[in-house]
Motif scaffolding. Sequence first.
Motif, PDB file in Angstrom:
ATOM      1  N   VAL A  80       0.855  -1.189   0.000  1.00 33.45           N
ATOM      2  CA  VAL A  80       0.000   0.000   0.000  1.00 33.45           C
ATOM      3  C   VAL A  80       0.891   1.240   0.000  1.00 33.45           C
ATOM      4  N   VAL A  81       0.700   2.102  -0.996  1.00 32.62           N
ATOM      5  CA  VAL A  81       1.545   3.273  -1.182  1.00 32.62           C
ATOM      6  C   VAL A  81       0.740   4.331  -1.934  1.00 32.62           C
ATOM      7  N   LYS A  82       1.038   5.592  -1.706  1.00 31.62           N
ATOM      8  CA  LYS A  82       0.249   6.665  -2.326  1.00 31.62           C
ATOM      9  C   LYS A  82       0.498   6.797  -3.824  1.00 31.62           C
ATOM     10  N   GLN A  83       1.696   6.438  -4.275  1.00 32.29           N
ATOM     11  CA  GLN A  83       2.021   6.525  -5.705  1.00 32.29           C
ATOM     12  C   GLN A  83       2.473   5.151  -6.213  1.00 32.29           C
ATOM     13  N   PRO A  84       1.552   4.222  -6.408  1.00 35.79           N
ATOM     14  CA  PRO A  84       1.945   2.857  -6.778  1.00 35.79           C
ATOM     15  C   PRO A  84       2.649   2.757  -8.127  1.00 35.79           C
ATOM     16  N   ARG A  85       2.228   3.559  -9.092  1.00 41.73           N
ATOM     17  CA  ARG A  85       2.873   3.516 -10.413  1.00 41.73           C
ATOM     18  C   ARG A  85       4.340   3.930 -10.309  1.00 41.73           C
ATOM     19  N   LEU A  86       4.607   5.019  -9.605  1.00 41.29           N
ATOM     20  CA  LEU A  86       5.978   5.500  -9.474  1.00 41.29           C
ATOM     21  C   LEU A  86       6.851   4.481  -8.747  1.00 41.29           C
ATOM     22  N   LEU A  87       6.358   3.933  -7.642  1.00 34.40           N
ATOM     23  CA  LEU A  87       7.152   2.953  -6.906  1.00 34.40           C
ATOM     24  C   LEU A  87       7.405   1.711  -7.753  1.00 34.40           C
ATOM     25  N   PHE A  88       6.409   1.285  -8.516  1.00 33.74           N
ATOM     26  CA  PHE A  88       6.546   0.115  -9.383  1.00 33.74           C
ATOM     27  C   PHE A  88       7.718   0.290 -10.355  1.00 33.74           C
ATOM     28  N   PHE A  89       7.784   1.439 -11.023  1.00 32.17           N
ATOM     29  CA  PHE A  89       8.838   1.634 -12.013  1.00 32.17           C
ATOM     30  C   PHE A  89      10.187   1.947 -11.355  1.00 32.17           C
ATOM     31  N   GLU A  90      10.186   2.485 -10.148  1.00 33.91           N
ATOM     32  CA  GLU A  90      11.444   2.611  -9.414  1.00 33.91           C
ATOM     33  C   GLU A  90      12.009   1.231  -9.094  1.00 33.91           C
ATOM     34  N   ILE A  91      11.138   0.297  -8.723  1.00 34.01           N
ATOM     35  CA  ILE A  91      11.570  -1.083  -8.479  1.00 34.01           C
ATOM     36  C   ILE A  91      12.099  -1.703  -9.767  1.00 34.01           C
ATOM     37  N   HIS A  92      11.366  -1.511 -10.862  1.00 36.48           N
ATOM     38  CA  HIS A  92      11.795  -2.035 -12.166  1.00 36.48           C
ATOM     39  C   HIS A  92      13.191  -1.522 -12.526  1.00 36.48           C
ATOM     40  N   ASN A  93      13.410  -0.221 -12.375  1.00 35.11           N
ATOM     41  CA  ASN A  93      14.721   0.350 -12.695  1.00 35.11           C
ATOM     42  C   ASN A  93      15.807  -0.193 -11.775  1.00 35.11           C
ATOM     43  N   TYR A  94      15.490  -0.357 -10.505  1.00 37.96           N
ATOM     44  CA  TYR A  94      16.465  -0.906  -9.561  1.00 37.96           C
ATOM     45  C   TYR A  94      16.866  -2.325  -9.949  1.00 37.96           C
ATOM     46  N   LEU A  95      15.910  -3.120 -10.410  1.00 38.28           N
ATOM     47  CA  LEU A  95      16.177  -4.514 -10.762  1.00 38.28           C
ATOM     48  C   LEU A  95      16.918  -4.663 -12.090  1.00 38.28           C
ATOM     49  N   GLU A  96      17.161  -3.549 -12.779  1.00 39.41           N
ATOM     50  CA  GLU A  96      17.934  -3.606 -14.030  1.00 39.41           C
ATOM     51  C   GLU A  96      19.298  -4.265 -13.823  1.00 39.41           C
ATOM     52  N   ASN A  97      19.829  -4.187 -12.624  1.00 36.44           N
ATOM     53  CA  ASN A  97      21.146  -4.754 -12.330  1.00 36.44           C
ATOM     54  C   ASN A  97      21.059  -6.088 -11.594  1.00 36.44           C
ATOM     55  N   SER A  98      19.884  -6.684 -11.572  1.00 39.55           N
ATOM     56  CA  SER A  98      19.696  -7.959 -10.873  1.00 39.55           C
ATOM     57  C   SER A  98      19.664  -9.123 -11.868  1.00 39.55           C
ATOM     58  N   VAL A  99      20.555 -10.110 -11.668  1.00 42.01           N
ATOM     59  CA  VAL A  99      20.570 -11.273 -12.564  1.00 42.01           C
ATOM     60  C   VAL A  99      19.313 -12.111 -12.414  1.00 42.01           C
ATOM     61  N   ASP A 100      18.604 -11.940 -11.319  1.00 44.30           N
ATOM     62  CA  ASP A 100      17.347 -12.674 -11.127  1.00 44.30           C
ATOM     63  C   ASP A 100      16.202 -12.080 -11.953  1.00 44.30           C
ATOM     64  N   TYR A 101      16.413 -10.878 -12.472  1.00 46.04           N
ATOM     65  CA  TYR A 101      15.342 -10.174 -13.182  1.00 46.04           C
ATOM     66  C   TYR A 101      15.607 -10.054 -14.676  1.00 46.04           C
ATOM     67  N   VAL A 102      16.810  -9.686 -15.060  1.00 44.79           N
ATOM     68  CA  VAL A 102      17.111  -9.422 -16.465  1.00 44.79           C
ATOM     69  C   VAL A 102      17.439 -10.714 -17.207  1.00 44.79           C
ATOM     70  N   ARG A 103      17.585 -10.604 -18.525  1.00 45.95           N
ATOM     71  CA  ARG A 103      17.908 -11.771 -19.347  1.00 45.95           C
ATOM     72  C   ARG A 103      19.375 -12.183 -19.159  1.00 45.95           C
TER      73      ARG A 103
END
Length: 303
Positions: A80-103
């Motif tokens: 639960v967060v006031k700006q769910p869209r913004l937090l979602f894409f901040e998480i996406h950008n953070y995971l750009e460097n995660s081998v568990d997320y990227v190809r």
Amino acid sequence: MKLNKILKTMENSLEYLLKNEQDFETLALSASNIPESCCIFLDDVKYAKDIRENVTMVLTTEEIETYVKEQTEYKGGFCVVKQPRLLFFEIHNYLENSVDYVRPVFETKMGKACQISPLASISESNVVIGDNVIIEEFAVIRANTVIGNNSIVRAGAKIGGQGFEFKRTQDSIVSVAHLGGVIIGHHVEIQYNTCIDRAVYPWDNTVIGNYSKIDNLVHIGHAVKVEENVMIVAQSGIGGRTIIKPETWIGFGATVSNGLIIGRNARVNIGSVATRSVQDEQSVTGNFAIEHSKFIENLKNNR
């Protein structure tokens, strides 16, 4: 993956509350049809009906959380967060460097009897080029691109680049990482200075189907699915996540908005601006585009 672990390690200024936290494998939009368990965001109750069985976590507001619990069968976790869209894409950008997320990374593979200009730029990793492919001078092929047999990429074309996806904050505009790919089928031709963006999510691709032909100076946005035997004429723009069915014609300088479905053997005629989906066999004209015969009738009446 767990949100609690991710949110504790990333830089995040938004306050959040986790409830009934569940594991997830990837991020996705609410209506994404993928097999992996996923985390989504909801910032409008009208999308609550799109929650699929594979969704295990939802980023949303307190009000929408209540609606989802009362009006849907969803039993997973919430953030639960006031700006769910913004937090979602901040998480996406953070995971750009995660081998568990990227190809996973692999060395680029080249097929037989290809004609590749020495002035072309091809990523050294995560590109697969089939047999008898022609890539002309100053074409750029980014990572996570597949090009099928007997296809042609003309001079200056850009395949697999970062698309136009940004999110506003209170004091800035945040770029969203594009971590997906592009798949170009067999016997496709991409002509001069056309740009085809890669998809946003690691599991997703922008697709150009077999035998399709894309003219000069066309822009195809992230995660567009162009199916077989489609022709898209010069200076057209196709918005992200649009699906163009087989045998369809997109005329010179046409604009197709994002997220639409353009039916089989349809026509979006010269200069048209399509803001609604187009049915199979339908021909549309105008700004905003309507059925072609109605457009001609209106034009005659106005004269």
